[in-house]
Design a protein around this motif. Structure first.
Motif, PDB file in Angstrom:
ATOM      1  N   SER A   1       0.829  -1.210   0.000  1.00 34.34           N
ATOM      2  CA  SER A   1       0.000   0.000   0.000  1.00 34.34           C
ATOM      3  C   SER A   1       0.862   1.258   0.000  1.00 34.34           C
ATOM      4  O   SER A   1       0.591   2.216  -0.739  1.00 34.34           O
TER       5      SER A   1
ATOM      6  N   TYR B   1      -7.106  10.332   4.220  1.00 33.06           N
ATOM      7  CA  TYR B   1      -6.655   9.070   3.616  1.00 33.06           C
ATOM      8  C   TYR B   1      -7.021   7.888   4.506  1.00 33.06           C
ATOM      9  O   TYR B   1      -7.491   6.851   4.018  1.00 33.06           O
TER      10      TYR B   1
ATOM     11  N   ALA C   1      -4.300  -0.396   3.879  1.00 30.03           N
ATOM     12  CA  ALA C   1      -4.204   1.056   3.741  1.00 30.03           C
ATOM     13  C   ALA C   1      -4.447   1.751   5.076  1.00 30.03           C
ATOM     14  O   ALA C   1      -3.823   2.775   5.373  1.00 30.03           O
TER      15      ALA C   1
ATOM     16  N   ALA D   1      -9.668   4.867   3.550  1.00 33.62           N
ATOM     17  CA  ALA D   1      -9.313   3.447   3.649  1.00 33.62           C
ATOM     18  C   ALA D   1     -10.312   2.692   4.510  1.00 33.62           C
ATOM     19  O   ALA D   1     -10.666   1.545   4.214  1.00 33.62           O
TER      20      ALA D   1
ATOM     21  N   ASP E   1     -10.254  -1.258   3.534  1.00 32.90           N
ATOM     22  CA  ASP E   1      -8.902  -1.602   3.080  1.00 32.90           C
ATOM     23  C   ASP E   1      -7.966  -1.554   4.292  1.00 32.90           C
ATOM     24  O   ASP E   1      -7.350  -0.525   4.583  1.00 32.90           O
TER      25      ASP E   1
END
Length: 298
Positions: free
Chosen positions: A81, A248, A260, A252, A257
Motif C-alpha cells: 500500500s 486518507y 491502507a 481506507a 482496506d
C-alpha cells in the motif's frame, strides 16, 4: 656568584585569576564528539531492534492465523500500500497536506499561547480568572471541538486551524506558566539590581530561566496540534480540503482496506516521531547542555 633572584610568591589574587582562567577554559573547550560506533550502538541499534521485533511479532501472529486477513493483514500487504502511494506520486502530497497544516496551526498557537502564558504568570487576577479554564481546556479531548468548529466555520481549513488552536494553546500557555513559577525569586532580584525591570526582566531573566519547562510545553503543544488535526481530518473530511493523512485513513476505512488503514496509521506515527527528532529533541538537548544538565550528550 649565586643568583639572589627568588621565584615570585603566589598571592590570593593570582590564585583566583588562575582559577578563573581555568574555569573559562573549561567553559569554552569544545565538547568531545561521541564515536560513530557508540552512536550506532546506543542510539541507532535500539530503535531498529524494536522495529524489527514488532515486525517479527506481527508476522508470527499472521502466520499463526490469530485473526482473519482482512483484520490483520500481512506486513507485506501494508508495504505494498505504501509502495503504491509512492508509485502514484501521491505519498509526499498526502503527508505534506497534513504537515503544512499542522505546522502552520502550531505556529499560530505558539504566537497566541506564549503571550497568554506570560500574562497569566505575571498577573494574579488574570491567573485566577483564566488559569482553571486553561487547565480544563487542556484536559478536554480535541475531537470534542470538531463538530462545533464545523458548524461555526464549515468544513474548511479555518475549522481545522480552530481545532488545532483550541488543542495546543492551553498546553503552550500552561507550560510557560509552570516554567515561570519555577524561576527562583533570587533571579528576579538579581536582574532588578542590574537594571532589568518590566519587559527587560521578562526577556532577559524570566524567559531564559523558564526555557526548559517552556520547551516541554511546546512539545506537548505540538502533540496536541497533531492529534487535533488528525481528529479534524478524520471527521470533517472533504475533497475541498485536499487529501491529508486523516482523510486518507478515513477513505481506507470506508473501503474496508485494512492494509491502507495500517499504512495511514504508520505514516501518522512516523510524522510525529520525525518532528520530535528533527525539531524538539535537538532544541531540548541544546538548552539542557547550555545549563550543564546534559553533559557529554551529542
Amino acid at each position: 656568584m649565586a643568583s639572589t633572584d627568588t621565584p615570585p610568591q603566589a598571592t590570593p589574587e593570582g590564585d583566583l585569576a588562575g582559577l578563573g582562567a581555568g574555569l573559562d577554559a573549561l567553559d569554552t573547550a569544545p565538547p568531545d564528539h561521541t564515536p560513530l560506533r557508540q552512536v550506532l550502538l546506543h542510539k541507532v541499534l535500539p530503535p531498529v531492534a524494536a522495529v524489527a521485533l514488532v515486525l517479527a511479532t506481527w508476522k508470527l501472529l499472521v502466520l499463526a492465523g490469530v485473526a482473519d486477513d482482512y483484520k490483520l493483514p500481512d506486513p507485506t500487504a501494508v508495504w505494498r500500500s505504501l509502495r503504491e502511494l509512492w508509485l502514484q506520486g501521491t505519498l509526499f502530497d498526502i503527508i505534506w497536506t497534513s504537515v503544512s497544516r499542522g505546522l502552520l496551526g502550531f505556529l499560530a498557537a505558539l504566537a497566541l499561547g506564549t503571550p497568554l502564558g506570560l500574562l497569566i504568570a505575571r498577573l494574579p487576577l488574570l491567573r485566577a480568572a483564566l488559569g482553571p479554564l486553561l487547565s480544563g481546556l487542556q484536559s478536554l479531548p480535541s475531537v470534542a471541538w470538531v463538530p462545533a468548529a464545523v458548524i461555526w466555520l464549515g468544513i474548511t481549513d479555518t475549522a481545522m486551524y480552530a481545532v488545532i488552536l483550541l488543542g495546543a494553546v492551553p498546553s503552550i500557555a500552561n507550560g510557560l506558566v509552570s516554567g515561570i513559577d519555577q524561576v527562583p525569586p533570587l533571579y528576579l532580584r538579581a536582574g532588578h539590581t542590574m537594571g532589568a525591570t518590566g519587559l527587560r526582566a521578562t526577556r532577559h531573566v524570566l524567559l531564559p530561566a523558564a526555557l526548559p519547562t517552556y520547551i516541554a510545553g511546546l512539545k506537548q503543544g505540538w502533540a496536541f496540534s497533531w492529534r487535533s488535526l488528525m481528529a479534524a481530518e478524520l471527521i470533517a473530511s472533504s475533497p475541498e480540503l485536499g487529501l491529508g493523512l486523516g482523510q486518507y485513513l478515513d477513505n481506507a476505512r470506508t473501503d474496508s482496506d485494512m492494509p491502507a488503514v495500517l499504512a495511514g496509521i504508520i505514516l501518522i506515527l512516523l510524522v510525529g516521531i520525525a518532528i520530535d527528532l528533527i525539531v524538539f529533541s535537538p532544541l531540548e538537548r541544546r538548552v539542557l547542555r547550555a545549563r550543564g544538565l546534559l553533559a557529554g550528550a551529542n
